[in-house]
Design a protein around this motif. Sequence first.
Motif, PDB file in Angstrom:
ATOM      1  N   GLN A 187       8.209  47.483 -14.242  1.00  0.00           N
ATOM      2  CA  GLN A 187       7.404  46.495 -14.954  1.00  0.00           C
ATOM      3  C   GLN A 187       7.931  46.273 -16.371  1.00  0.00           C
ATOM      4  O   GLN A 187       7.948  45.150 -16.878  1.00  0.00           O
ATOM      5  CB  GLN A 187       5.941  46.915 -15.008  1.00  0.00           C
ATOM      6  CG  GLN A 187       5.056  45.836 -15.662  1.00  0.00           C
ATOM      7  CD  GLN A 187       3.597  46.211 -15.697  1.00  0.00           C
ATOM      8  OE1 GLN A 187       3.246  47.384 -15.782  1.00  0.00           O
ATOM      9  NE2 GLN A 187       2.723  45.218 -15.632  1.00  0.00           N
ATOM     10  N   THR A 188       8.398  47.344 -17.016  1.00  0.00           N
ATOM     11  CA  THR A 188       9.017  47.193 -18.334  1.00  0.00           C
ATOM     12  C   THR A 188      10.209  46.241 -18.247  1.00  0.00           C
ATOM     13  O   THR A 188      10.412  45.392 -19.113  1.00  0.00           O
ATOM     14  CB  THR A 188       9.479  48.562 -18.871  1.00  0.00           C
ATOM     15  OG1 THR A 188       8.351  49.431 -18.972  1.00  0.00           O
ATOM     16  CG2 THR A 188      10.144  48.418 -20.239  1.00  0.00           C
ATOM     17  N   GLY A 189      10.988  46.377 -17.170  1.00  0.00           N
ATOM     18  CA  GLY A 189      12.113  45.476 -16.967  1.00  0.00           C
ATOM     19  C   GLY A 189      11.678  44.035 -16.791  1.00  0.00           C
ATOM     20  O   GLY A 189      12.307  43.112 -17.336  1.00  0.00           O
ATOM     21  N   TYR A 190      10.601  43.812 -16.048  1.00  0.00           N
ATOM     22  CA  TYR A 190      10.101  42.444 -15.868  1.00  0.00           C
ATOM     23  C   TYR A 190       9.566  41.870 -17.185  1.00  0.00           C
ATOM     24  O   TYR A 190       9.747  40.684 -17.473  1.00  0.00           O
ATOM     25  CB  TYR A 190       9.014  42.411 -14.801  1.00  0.00           C
ATOM     26  CG  TYR A 190       9.556  42.508 -13.392  1.00  0.00           C
ATOM     27  CD1 TYR A 190      10.498  41.599 -12.919  1.00  0.00           C
ATOM     28  CD2 TYR A 190       9.127  43.513 -12.527  1.00  0.00           C
ATOM     29  CE1 TYR A 190      11.004  41.688 -11.634  1.00  0.00           C
ATOM     30  CE2 TYR A 190       9.632  43.613 -11.242  1.00  0.00           C
ATOM     31  CZ  TYR A 190      10.567  42.695 -10.801  1.00  0.00           C
ATOM     32  OH  TYR A 190      11.068  42.785  -9.525  1.00  0.00           O
ATOM     33  N   LYS A 191       8.910  42.701 -17.973  1.00  0.00           N
ATOM     34  CA  LYS A 191       8.457  42.240 -19.286  1.00  0.00           C
ATOM     35  C   LYS A 191       9.653  41.838 -20.147  1.00  0.00           C
ATOM     36  O   LYS A 191       9.636  40.802 -20.825  1.00  0.00           O
ATOM     37  CB  LYS A 191       7.659  43.351 -19.996  1.00  0.00           C
ATOM     38  CG  LYS A 191       6.269  43.603 -19.427  1.00  0.00           C
ATOM     39  CD  LYS A 191       5.599  44.751 -20.164  1.00  0.00           C
ATOM     40  CE  LYS A 191       4.196  45.018 -19.645  1.00  0.00           C
ATOM     41  NZ  LYS A 191       3.257  43.959 -20.037  1.00  0.00           N
ATOM     42  N   TYR A 192      10.685  42.638 -20.123  1.00  0.00           N
ATOM     43  CA  TYR A 192      11.909  42.355 -20.870  1.00  0.00           C
ATOM     44  C   TYR A 192      12.505  41.030 -20.406  1.00  0.00           C
ATOM     45  O   TYR A 192      12.881  40.175 -21.213  1.00  0.00           O
ATOM     46  CB  TYR A 192      12.891  43.507 -20.664  1.00  0.00           C
ATOM     47  CG  TYR A 192      14.210  43.368 -21.398  1.00  0.00           C
ATOM     48  CD1 TYR A 192      14.441  44.082 -22.572  1.00  0.00           C
ATOM     49  CD2 TYR A 192      15.238  42.565 -20.907  1.00  0.00           C
ATOM     50  CE1 TYR A 192      15.660  43.988 -23.235  1.00  0.00           C
ATOM     51  CE2 TYR A 192      16.449  42.452 -21.560  1.00  0.00           C
ATOM     52  CZ  TYR A 192      16.660  43.164 -22.724  1.00  0.00           C
ATOM     53  OH  TYR A 192      17.870  43.053 -23.382  1.00  0.00           O
ATOM     54  N   ALA A 193      12.600  40.861 -19.090  1.00  0.00           N
ATOM     55  CA  ALA A 193      13.197  39.640 -18.537  1.00  0.00           C
ATOM     56  C   ALA A 193      12.387  38.405 -18.924  1.00  0.00           C
ATOM     57  O   ALA A 193      12.956  37.376 -19.318  1.00  0.00           O
ATOM     58  CB  ALA A 193      13.287  39.758 -17.019  1.00  0.00           C
ATOM     59  N   TYR A 194      11.074  38.505 -18.819  1.00  0.00           N
ATOM     60  CA  TYR A 194      10.225  37.347 -19.114  1.00  0.00           C
ATOM     61  C   TYR A 194      10.273  36.992 -20.595  1.00  0.00           C
ATOM     62  O   TYR A 194      10.395  35.823 -20.970  1.00  0.00           O
ATOM     63  CB  TYR A 194       8.790  37.630 -18.676  1.00  0.00           C
ATOM     64  CG  TYR A 194       7.923  36.396 -18.684  1.00  0.00           C
ATOM     65  CD1 TYR A 194       8.050  35.428 -17.688  1.00  0.00           C
ATOM     66  CD2 TYR A 194       6.987  36.177 -19.695  1.00  0.00           C
ATOM     67  CE1 TYR A 194       7.265  34.285 -17.702  1.00  0.00           C
ATOM     68  CE2 TYR A 194       6.203  35.039 -19.711  1.00  0.00           C
ATOM     69  CZ  TYR A 194       6.345  34.098 -18.712  1.00  0.00           C
ATOM     70  OH  TYR A 194       5.570  32.952 -18.737  1.00  0.00           O
ATOM     71  N   GLN A 195      10.200  38.005 -21.447  1.00  0.00           N
ATOM     72  CA  GLN A 195      10.182  37.759 -22.891  1.00  0.00           C
ATOM     73  C   GLN A 195      11.528  37.267 -23.411  1.00  0.00           C
ATOM     74  O   GLN A 195      11.588  36.579 -24.438  1.00  0.00           O
ATOM     75  CB  GLN A 195       9.759  39.030 -23.625  1.00  0.00           C
ATOM     76  CG  GLN A 195       8.305  39.409 -23.390  1.00  0.00           C
ATOM     77  CD  GLN A 195       7.947  40.776 -23.947  1.00  0.00           C
ATOM     78  OE1 GLN A 195       8.770  41.459 -24.551  1.00  0.00           O
ATOM     79  NE2 GLN A 195       6.699  41.185 -23.738  1.00  0.00           N
ATOM     80  N   HIS A 196      12.612  37.579 -22.696  1.00  0.00           N
ATOM     81  CA  HIS A 196      13.941  37.120 -23.102  1.00  0.00           C
ATOM     82  C   HIS A 196      14.379  35.870 -22.336  1.00  0.00           C
ATOM     83  O   HIS A 196      15.557  35.512 -22.346  1.00  0.00           O
ATOM     84  CB  HIS A 196      14.965  38.249 -22.911  1.00  0.00           C
ATOM     85  CG  HIS A 196      14.844  39.345 -23.942  1.00  0.00           C
ATOM     86  ND1 HIS A 196      13.910  40.350 -23.850  1.00  0.00           N
ATOM     87  CD2 HIS A 196      15.554  39.592 -25.080  1.00  0.00           C
ATOM     88  CE1 HIS A 196      14.044  41.171 -24.880  1.00  0.00           C
ATOM     89  NE2 HIS A 196      15.030  40.738 -25.639  1.00  0.00           N
ATOM     90  N   ASN A 197      13.410  35.222 -21.698  1.00  0.00           N
ATOM     91  CA  ASN A 197      13.618  33.903 -21.077  1.00  0.00           C
ATOM     92  C   ASN A 197      14.678  33.892 -19.978  1.00  0.00           C
ATOM     93  O   ASN A 197      15.451  32.937 -19.858  1.00  0.00           O
ATOM     94  CB  ASN A 197      13.966  32.867 -22.146  1.00  0.00           C
ATOM     95  CG  ASN A 197      12.846  32.685 -23.157  1.00  0.00           C
ATOM     96  OD1 ASN A 197      11.678  32.532 -22.784  1.00  0.00           O
ATOM     97  ND2 ASN A 197      13.180  32.717 -24.439  1.00  0.00           N
ATOM     98  N   TYR A 198      14.686  34.936 -19.163  1.00  0.00           N
ATOM     99  CA  TYR A 198      15.575  34.930 -18.004  1.00  0.00           C
ATOM    100  C   TYR A 198      14.960  34.093 -16.885  1.00  0.00           C
ATOM    101  O   TYR A 198      13.737  34.046 -16.729  1.00  0.00           O
ATOM    102  CB  TYR A 198      15.844  36.356 -17.515  1.00  0.00           C
ATOM    103  CG  TYR A 198      16.867  37.059 -18.362  1.00  0.00           C
ATOM    104  CD1 TYR A 198      18.229  36.924 -18.093  1.00  0.00           C
ATOM    105  CD2 TYR A 198      16.486  37.836 -19.450  1.00  0.00           C
ATOM    106  CE1 TYR A 198      19.183  37.559 -18.891  1.00  0.00           C
ATOM    107  CE2 TYR A 198      17.427  38.471 -20.254  1.00  0.00           C
ATOM    108  CZ  TYR A 198      18.778  38.317 -19.963  1.00  0.00           C
ATOM    109  OH  TYR A 198      19.727  38.929 -20.753  1.00  0.00           O
ATOM    110  N   ASP A 199      15.809  33.417 -16.138  1.00  0.00           N
ATOM    111  CA  ASP A 199      15.353  32.598 -15.011  1.00  0.00           C
ATOM    112  C   ASP A 199      15.198  33.426 -13.744  1.00  0.00           C
ATOM    113  O   ASP A 199      14.361  33.109 -12.888  1.00  0.00           O
ATOM    114  CB  ASP A 199      16.360  31.470 -14.736  1.00  0.00           C
ATOM    115  CG  ASP A 199      16.564  30.590 -15.949  1.00  0.00           C
ATOM    116  OD1 ASP A 199      15.610  29.897 -16.335  1.00  0.00           O
ATOM    117  OD2 ASP A 199      17.683  30.604 -16.519  1.00  0.00           O
ATOM    118  N   VAL A 200      16.013  34.463 -13.619  1.00  0.00           N
ATOM    119  CA  VAL A 200      16.039  35.296 -12.418  1.00  0.00           C
ATOM    120  C   VAL A 200      16.125  36.755 -12.853  1.00  0.00           C
ATOM    121  O   VAL A 200      16.846  37.089 -13.795  1.00  0.00           O
ATOM    122  CB  VAL A 200      17.255  34.946 -11.530  1.00  0.00           C
ATOM    123  CG1 VAL A 200      17.428  35.964 -10.421  1.00  0.00           C
ATOM    124  CG2 VAL A 200      17.109  33.549 -10.940  1.00  0.00           C
ATOM    125  N   ALA A 201      15.383  37.614 -12.167  1.00  0.00           N
ATOM    126  CA  ALA A 201      15.479  39.055 -12.403  1.00  0.00           C
ATOM    127  C   ALA A 201      15.583  39.759 -11.065  1.00  0.00           C
ATOM    128  O   ALA A 201      14.943  39.370 -10.088  1.00  0.00           O
ATOM    129  CB  ALA A 201      14.260  39.568 -13.169  1.00  0.00           C
TER     130      ALA A 201
END
Length: 230
Positions: free
Chosen positions: A68-82
């Motif tokens: 979940q920490t990784g998903y938070k990181y991805a979302y907050q850094h505007n990644y399109d795909v994780a």
Amino acid sequence: MKRLIIIPAFNEESNIEKTVTAIQQTAQDFDYVIINDCSGDRTREICERNGYNIVNLPINLGIGGAVQTGYKYAYQHNYDVAVQVDGDGQHDPEFLNLMATHLMDNHLDMVIGSRFIEKKGFQSSKARRIGIIFFSWLIKLLTGKRITDPTSGLRMVGRNVMALFAIDYPRDYPEPESVVAVLRRNMKVEEIPVIMHEREGGVSSISLKKSVYYMVKVTLAIIIERIRKY
């Protein structure tokens, strides 16, 4: 398109370098972040010595909290795909570009890498395969969707699922429960065949002693997830 690999790692000193090297060699279109779940071995030291992109958690959150920490990181850094790639070397990053293409071309919300479509590579232990078959049946019963490899950690998601998981993600043994969370929101999930490898070092989070607890806990969690309101 910005793509991120989330690598949850707990005591993966024997595997983490090989995992990152494989990513750098075969998935150059992806960024990565290692979520070090308060490892007690040399995982942090190895990552920092090599200059890897790492987030060090101050306490052990377990696999769910790390991912979940990784998903938070991805979302907050505007990644399109994780995409989750475990730090134990079982997931082959060679399949990531194929997964991304399948996700985007078919307008999906999640793509799961399944070892059971073509039945190649490491197929897990017999006891775990029994559990996987059971969870596959249960998910089909509750959602109408057959998932051949519901415990696969090799899952790629788009922004919609990323946003959901950044807010709400199961803590223990999260893969089957989180798939149900996506399916019950009428999001589109498909699987593609992949080859997985047997862990070369370290210790799995699911021991023989925990197997009964795992089956009961995940079964209840899946049922509750299916019936609870958004």
